[in-house]
Design an enzyme around this catalytic site. Structure first.
Site, short mmCIF file in Angstrom:
data_model
loop_
_atom_site.label_atom_id
_atom_site.label_comp_id
_atom_site.label_asym_id
_atom_site.label_seq_id
_atom_site.Cartn_x
_atom_site.Cartn_y
_atom_site.Cartn_z
N SER A 104 6.89 35.00 -10.32
CA SER A 104 5.65 35.45 -10.38
C SER A 104 4.46 36.16 -9.24
CB SER A 104 4.44 34.85 -11.47
OG SER A 104 3.56 35.38 -11.68
N HIS A 108 -3.17 41.90 -5.08
CA HIS A 108 -4.53 42.64 -4.91
C HIS A 108 -4.96 43.10 -3.33
CE1 HIS A 108 -5.78 41.23 -8.93
NE2 HIS A 108 -5.32 40.45 -8.21
N HIS A 118 1.90 43.87 -10.25
CA HIS A 118 2.06 42.88 -10.93
C HIS A 118 4.11 42.51 -11.29
CE1 HIS A 118 3.18 40.56 -15.43
NE2 HIS A 118 2.91 39.67 -14.50
N ASN A 120 7.01 40.14 -12.60
CA ASN A 120 7.59 38.40 -13.19
C ASN A 120 8.94 38.99 -13.73
OD1 ASN A 120 7.65 36.13 -15.75
ND2 ASN A 120 6.85 35.58 -14.77
N ARG A 122 11.64 35.36 -15.46
CA ARG A 122 12.23 34.61 -16.15
C ARG A 122 13.36 34.17 -16.47
NH1 ARG A 122 7.93 36.81 -18.65
NH2 ARG A 122 8.02 37.68 -20.06
N HIS A 181 -10.62 44.95 -26.40
CA HIS A 181 -11.59 44.85 -25.97
C HIS A 181 -12.32 46.13 -25.78
CE1 HIS A 181 -11.01 41.86 -23.19
NE2 HIS A 181 -12.24 42.57 -22.91
N ASN A 265 0.47 23.66 -11.97
CA ASN A 265 -0.04 24.11 -11.10
C ASN A 265 -1.51 24.69 -11.48
OD1 ASN A 265 -0.76 25.10 -8.68
ND2 ASN A 265 -0.90 23.48 -7.84
#
Length: 280
Positions: A104, A108, A118, A120, A122, A181, A265
């Site tokens: 992952s 910034h 970003h 990722n 898996r 939102h 973690n």
């Protein structure tokens, strides 16, 4: 955690290799900018609720001149899902044992004209085995050429594989990386895929090419924009946009929820949050 089977070990080894290549490339960019920044790697262990060892991972974070904060995490964990959470996981249900390995990454950037990003990938095992992942570009101030080159690289990765359906995965990213939102998208999209199961070799090869597509496109964008002049107003716009990014990751992101609910973690899980953000 029990010994890994060949598929689990193969996936873990690739994610760790991808981490090493990406981190080396990001450090090289810092050197080109005259910075001596480097990744700080911290290993962590997971304890399963059964009190048995549950694997762990390595959190890598660098704070530099170009990358204001970038985190690249790898983890390989296993154990059991607790309570109702198991019902939300593909293939878990009444048999809540699981294995998960992946990488992952969230970056910034100091310069507002360099897009955040970003990525990722898996591999998960419950009663089923599947790959998931993707990448998406998150510019505070979008630049059409950067968006086009990022998507072009991901489309090429998808088009080279049977499991890779660029248009579907692009729509999935647009739907997933949306902040209801605020009624805005988190960035300019990319691809998102999940539950690729069945043919391990084909799905693994596609997932590898997603990682390679990221390497082929994002560092080039960083180098193209990292010396662009910017103003105080640009910084203000970047930090306000980062607030939206933080809202998505804390409220809607599946990876954040998965990590927190499986004893991951906390510092590694929340490394995706920006170093500075504003709300007005």
């Amino acid at each position: 955690m029990p010994p890994l089977d060949p598929q689990q070990a193969t996936a873990r080894a690739w994610f760790e290799h991808l981490r090493d290549v990406i981190c080396a490339e990001f450090v090289a960019i810092e050197r080109e900018a005259g910075s001596d920044a480097a990744f700080d790697y911290i290993a962590w262990d997971r304890v399963d609720p059964s009190r048995e060892p549950g694997g762990g991972g390595v959190r890598g974070v660098m704070k530099g001149q170009v990358f204001e904060k970038v985190g690249v995490n790898v983890s390989t964990v296993g154990g059991t899902f607790e309570g109702e959470f198991a019902k939300s996981i593909h293939g878990a249900g009444d048999n809540p044992g699981f294995f998960a390995t992946g990488i992952s990454l969230v970056a910034h950037m100091a310069n507002p004209h360099v897009p955040a990003v970003h990525m990722n990938c898996r591999f998960l095992v419950t009663t089923k085995r599947w790959f998931g992942g993707g990448a998406d570009l998150n510019p505070p101030m979008p630049i059409a050429d950067d968006t086009a080159s990022f998507h072009r690289s991901l489309r090429a990765a998808c088009d080279a594989h049977g499991p890779g359906d660029y248009e579907r995965f692009k729509r999935w990213a647009d739907e997933y990386f949306y902040i209801p939102h605020r009624q805005v998208h988190r960035g300019v999209g990319g691809i998102f895929y999940d539950h690729l199961e069945g043919d391990f070799d084909a799905n693994f090869a596609f997932t590898q090419d997603v990682g390679r597509a990221f390497l082929a496109s994002y560092p080039a964008i960083v180098r193209r924009r990292m010396d662009t002049p910017f103003t105080a107003d640009d910084i203000a716009a970047r930090d306000a946009w980062r607030g939206r990014y933080a809202e998505f990751n804390l409220v809607y992101d599946r990876g954040t929820s998965f990590g927190l609910k499986t004893g991951g973690n906390v510092d590694a899980i929340l490394m995706s949050l920006p170093p500075v953000a504003t709300w007005s």
